[in-house]
Every structure is written in C-alpha cells, then in structure tokens.
Design a protein around this motif. Structure first.
Motif, PDB file in Angstrom:
ATOM      1  N   PHE A 239      -5.792   0.531   5.079  1.00  0.00           N
ATOM      2  CA  PHE A 239      -6.095   1.938   5.279  1.00  0.00           C
ATOM      3  C   PHE A 239      -4.863   2.655   5.813  1.00  0.00           C
ATOM      4  O   PHE A 239      -4.142   2.107   6.655  1.00  0.00           O
ATOM      5  CB  PHE A 239      -7.265   2.077   6.266  1.00  0.00           C
ATOM      6  CG  PHE A 239      -7.839   3.451   6.345  1.00  0.00           C
ATOM      7  CD1 PHE A 239      -8.382   4.058   5.225  1.00  0.00           C
ATOM      8  CD2 PHE A 239      -7.858   4.143   7.542  1.00  0.00           C
ATOM      9  CE1 PHE A 239      -8.921   5.327   5.290  1.00  0.00           C
ATOM     10  CE2 PHE A 239      -8.398   5.407   7.623  1.00  0.00           C
ATOM     11  CZ  PHE A 239      -8.932   6.009   6.490  1.00  0.00           C
ATOM     12  N   SER A 240      -4.644   3.872   5.329  1.00  0.00           N
ATOM     13  CA  SER A 240      -3.442   4.601   5.730  1.00  0.00           C
ATOM     14  C   SER A 240      -3.643   5.434   6.985  1.00  0.00           C
ATOM     15  O   SER A 240      -2.675   5.848   7.619  1.00  0.00           O
ATOM     16  CB  SER A 240      -2.988   5.523   4.587  1.00  0.00           C
ATOM     17  OG  SER A 240      -3.980   6.503   4.314  1.00  0.00           O
ATOM     18  N   GLY A 241      -4.897   5.701   7.340  1.00  0.00           N
ATOM     19  CA  GLY A 241      -5.161   6.646   8.417  1.00  0.00           C
ATOM     20  C   GLY A 241      -5.532   6.001   9.739  1.00  0.00           C
ATOM     21  O   GLY A 241      -5.509   4.781   9.907  1.00  0.00           O
TER      22      GLY A 241
ATOM     23  N   GLY B 128      -2.254 -10.107  -2.196  1.00  0.00           N
ATOM     24  CA  GLY B 128      -1.886  -8.775  -2.642  1.00  0.00           C
ATOM     25  C   GLY B 128      -3.087  -7.880  -2.873  1.00  0.00           C
ATOM     26  O   GLY B 128      -4.245  -8.304  -2.739  1.00  0.00           O
ATOM     27  N   ILE B 129      -2.822  -6.636  -3.218  1.00  0.00           N
ATOM     28  CA  ILE B 129      -3.863  -5.641  -3.446  1.00  0.00           C
ATOM     29  C   ILE B 129      -4.564  -5.895  -4.780  1.00  0.00           C
ATOM     30  O   ILE B 129      -3.912  -6.126  -5.795  1.00  0.00           O
ATOM     31  CB  ILE B 129      -3.254  -4.224  -3.423  1.00  0.00           C
ATOM     32  CG1 ILE B 129      -2.818  -3.865  -1.994  1.00  0.00           C
ATOM     33  CG2 ILE B 129      -4.242  -3.188  -3.945  1.00  0.00           C
ATOM     34  CD1 ILE B 129      -2.077  -2.545  -1.890  1.00  0.00           C
TER      35      ILE B 129
ATOM     36  N   LEU C 292       0.833  -1.206   0.000  1.00  0.00           N
ATOM     37  CA  LEU C 292       0.000   0.000   0.000  1.00  0.00           C
ATOM     38  C   LEU C 292       0.867   1.254   0.000  1.00  0.00           C
ATOM     39  O   LEU C 292       0.628   2.196  -0.769  1.00  0.00           O
ATOM     40  CB  LEU C 292      -0.921   0.001   1.221  1.00  0.00           C
ATOM     41  CG  LEU C 292      -1.825   1.234   1.368  1.00  0.00           C
ATOM     42  CD1 LEU C 292      -2.907   1.237   0.304  1.00  0.00           C
ATOM     43  CD2 LEU C 292      -2.450   1.290   2.762  1.00  0.00           C
ATOM     44  N   GLN C 293       1.876   1.269   0.837  1.00  0.00           N
ATOM     45  CA  GLN C 293       2.720   2.450   0.941  1.00  0.00           C
ATOM     46  C   GLN C 293       3.582   2.652  -0.303  1.00  0.00           C
ATOM     47  O   GLN C 293       3.799   3.777  -0.746  1.00  0.00           O
ATOM     48  CB  GLN C 293       3.587   2.356   2.198  1.00  0.00           C
ATOM     49  CG  GLN C 293       2.766   2.431   3.483  1.00  0.00           C
ATOM     50  CD  GLN C 293       3.632   2.388   4.727  1.00  0.00           C
ATOM     51  OE1 GLN C 293       3.943   1.327   5.251  1.00  0.00           O
ATOM     52  NE2 GLN C 293       4.021   3.546   5.196  1.00  0.00           N
TER      53      GLN C 293
ATOM     54  N   ALA D 122      -6.613   3.846   0.573  1.00  0.00           N
ATOM     55  CA  ALA D 122      -7.320   2.648   0.996  1.00  0.00           C
ATOM     56  C   ALA D 122      -7.211   1.618  -0.114  1.00  0.00           C
ATOM     57  O   ALA D 122      -7.056   1.971  -1.284  1.00  0.00           O
ATOM     58  CB  ALA D 122      -8.786   2.958   1.297  1.00  0.00           C
ATOM     59  N   ALA D 123      -7.285   0.350   0.266  1.00  0.00           N
ATOM     60  CA  ALA D 123      -7.171  -0.704  -0.743  1.00  0.00           C
ATOM     61  C   ALA D 123      -7.968  -1.919  -0.298  1.00  0.00           C
ATOM     62  O   ALA D 123      -8.189  -2.143   0.899  1.00  0.00           O
ATOM     63  CB  ALA D 123      -5.712  -1.090  -0.971  1.00  0.00           C
ATOM     64  N   LEU D 124      -8.392  -2.678  -1.283  1.00  0.00           N
ATOM     65  CA  LEU D 124      -9.025  -3.971  -1.065  1.00  0.00           C
ATOM     66  C   LEU D 124      -8.015  -5.029  -1.470  1.00  0.00           C
ATOM     67  O   LEU D 124      -7.369  -4.913  -2.513  1.00  0.00           O
ATOM     68  CB  LEU D 124     -10.287  -4.081  -1.906  1.00  0.00           C
ATOM     69  CG  LEU D 124     -11.213  -5.268  -1.617  1.00  0.00           C
ATOM     70  CD1 LEU D 124     -11.889  -5.100  -0.266  1.00  0.00           C
ATOM     71  CD2 LEU D 124     -12.259  -5.395  -2.731  1.00  0.00           C
TER      72      LEU D 124
END
Length: 266
Positions: A204-206, A169-170, A146-147, A162-164
């Motif tokens: 999620f990044s937050g 993997g994503i 993600l990052q 955000a990712a599913l």
C-alpha cells in the motif's frame, strides 16, 4: 462514453519567478452509483477502471452481500455511471443504516471495546494463521516494485496504489483516487477469479490508518506493507486482529510495528 484514468489540462505554472502555460496531467474521478435488485445502495467516487471488481470488493467487505456466489449478474453502465447487480439475497435496510453509525462493541473477540462501524464487527477476520513469512530484503524489494510500476501516480501524483504480492513479486496491482477503492478492486478481482489470499501480502502506498487495517482484516490478509506511517489506533487494531504491519519502507529502511514473528531474520 469511456473515461481515461488521467486527463490532460492546460495550466499556468509559476516556477522560480517565471510563469508559463503548459499541459499537465491530472487524475480522473467519476461518481459510481450501485444498484442492487433495482434499489440504489451507495454512490462512490472512483477512478474509472476495474469498476465491477471494486463494487464486488466493497459490497462483500462491508457485508452488504454475504458471498460472491450470491451475485447472479453484474453490469456496468459506463455512460451513466451505474453498476447494476442482481443478487439472490434480500437487502437488509437496517444493515445499510448501520454502515453510517458507530456503536460500542467488542469486535471479533477484541479484548478492548472500540468504537467502530457496525459492519466492521460483522466482516473483520482475526488472522490466527501464520501462512506468510517474509524477509526484510523481500519487503524492500516489493515496495520498490510497487513504486516503479505506479505509472499513473508518476504522471498525476493524485492516486493511491495497492498490490497483492507473494514473496517473489507483485501478482496484482490496482490504483484509485480513493484508498479503500484500490483495495476493494484487488479484493473484488480475487473473489471473482477465486484467487487465494493465504500466501499473499498487501502492499500500500498510503498511510496505515485504522480504516485501512480494518479493510485488510476484511479482505483476509495477514500482512500489509506501506511506504508511509501508521496511526496508533491502526496498530492497536492490528495487534488485536494479529495482522503484521510494516511501515516507512523507504530506501533500505523499514519499521515492523506488529506481529513481528512473520518477518524472517537470518
């Protein structure tokens, strides 16, 4: 008119006592007004991509539209910032009013009474199933992916990602200036393309706030992984809705806060 998700701007930078004029990149935000059957419903502030997916995800997760099948037509009028929807259901004005009011309820069979938005009580789902399991190593790998792929954040520092993902993997990634918008973009895309969430996790990044965990429950995912911290209220809701929350995923460390049985250990 079309918009880029980031905008170049001339700035004056001071660093180590030295000033210089240079170009910088900032995140773009635009207002989006949603109209259903000609009636204005809400105005949202968003990054200018995947707008139709975001609107669908928002309307269904908040209970303003009961099903994606009720949407007969959707059209994004980009120059004016309007999204027009034709839906084959009535718009309940009381439901719209309740969105902005809090009331005391026992949500989705929760054991304790909680102040939440009225619409949350209608649309949250308790994750009784255990269709998703994941190893600590997979959690670390997914957060790193993600990052590494968060290009707009790297350029601007001003968006949430955000990712599913599956354990491998994503499969879908979205960003937005708004935390909820990024998740709504994912949910709307899945609804419009009939993508199952049964074997997926959210990244999620937050921060994992109570509102983010409620959004995860509305989407219907059993697990959310974040590089940031949770709040105590978010963890209380996650326990009651049986959602696995993993936070502070950084370097080779992570904290599993709730529903730890979904984390596979060797």
């Amino acid at each position: 008119m079309t918009y880029s998700v980031q905008t170049a701007r001339e700035i004056l930078r001071f660093r180590n006592g030295v000033e210089e004029t240079m170009m910088d990149t900032v995140a773009t935000e635009i207002p989006i007004t949603v109209k259903m059957n000609g009636e204005e419903v809400v105005t949202m502030i968003s990054s200018p991509d995947y707008i139709e997916d975001m609107v669908v995800g928002y309307l269904i997760s908040e209970g303003l539209v009961s099903s994606v099948n009720n949407i007969e037509q959707i059209r994004y009028e980009a120059p004016r910032g309007f999204v027009h929807l034709t839906v084959n259901q009535s718009i309940n004005p009381l439901h719209q009013q309740l969105q902005t009011k809090r009331y005391l309820t026992s949500c989705c069979g929760m054991s304790r009474q909680s102040f939440i938005f009225a619409s949350d009580a209608k649309t949250t789902k308790t994750m009784h199933t255990r269709s998703v399991t994941i190893t600590p190593e997979q959690c670390l790998m997914l957060m790193q992916e993600l990052q590494e792929t968060a290009n707009t954040f790297k350029e601007t520092g001003g968006v949430h990602n955000a990712a599913l993902a599956t354990q491998e993997g994503i499969v879908l990634m979205r960003m937005d200036i708004g935390r909820h918008n990024a998740l709504d973009k994912i949910y709307g895309y899945c609804l419009r393309n009939q993508i199952s969430l049964d074997d997926k996790v959210l990244l999620f990044s937050g921060r994992l706030s109570s509102e983010i965990v409620l959004k995860v429950a509305k989407i219907g995912c059993e697990m959310i992984l974040s590089k940031s911290a949770p709040t105590n209220r978010a963890l209380e809701i996650a326990e009651e809705l049986q959602i696995t929350t993993v936070g502070f995923i950084r370097q080779q460390s992570m904290n599993v806060y709730t529903m730890q049985e979904r984390i596979k250990r060797s």
